[in-house]
Write an enzyme that holds these catalytic residues in place. Structure first.
Site: not given
Length: 171
Positions: A80-82
């Site tokens: 996840i890119c957060l």
């Protein structure tokens, strides 16, 4: 962590996220109900959660277990890119706020900061095809004949039933 999980269990009214305890206090599974009005609607998405020893000073490591067609999630690994799971984490945040942030990301992808470039390109340049693919992946991987394999209510009941045993084992 125990106090946070107790608060999560008690205060989880009307939320479409839940946690299923793992074998130890540092491993658990998040459950996110696909947001209404998105290609993920009617899906139940599972997220692996690993809590570091220095939590809450560093964020939990999260990745989707359920395959998800989304610009900010690797279609291969579930990474996840957060920002709040990386450099924007604050000790004031919780696992619950991280799960709610993931659900919000499902509503509002950030294709200019992608984890999966192919998906981000499709999102930006062919939105109808993106929606169609994301919905197909939701129906294929996050539902069973169009209905969640276990509804959020069932996941919450399962987590609640496991909670006393899990808590005793991790006290």
């Amino acid at each position: 962590i125990k106090r946070e999980m107790d608060n999560f269990r008690k205060d989880n009214k009307g939320e479409n996220v839940s946690i299923i305890p793992g074998n130890d206090i540092l491993h658990m599974t998040g459950v996110i109900e696909g947001p209404d009005g998105t290609p993920y609607d009617k899906g139940t998405f599972r997220v692996s959660i690993e809590v570091p020893n220095d939590y809450p000073f560093n964020p939990p490591k999260m990745k989707f277990i359920t395959k998800l067609w989304h610009p900010n999630v690797s279609s291969q690994t579930g990474a996840i890119c957060l920002d709040i799971l990386k450099d924007q984490w604050s000790p004031a945040l919780t696992i619950k706020t991280a799960l709610i942030s993931l659900q919000a990301l499902m509503c509002a992808p950030e294709p200019d900061d992608p984890q999966d470039g192919v998906v981000a390109d499709q999102y930006k340049n062919n939105r109808s095809e993106f929606d169609k693919t994301a919905k197909f992946w939701t129906q294929t991987y996050a539902t069973n004949d169009g209905s969640p394999p276990d509804s959020n209510a069932e996941a919450a009941a399962s987590a609640a039933a496991a909670w006393p045993t899990w808590r005793e084992a991790n006290s």
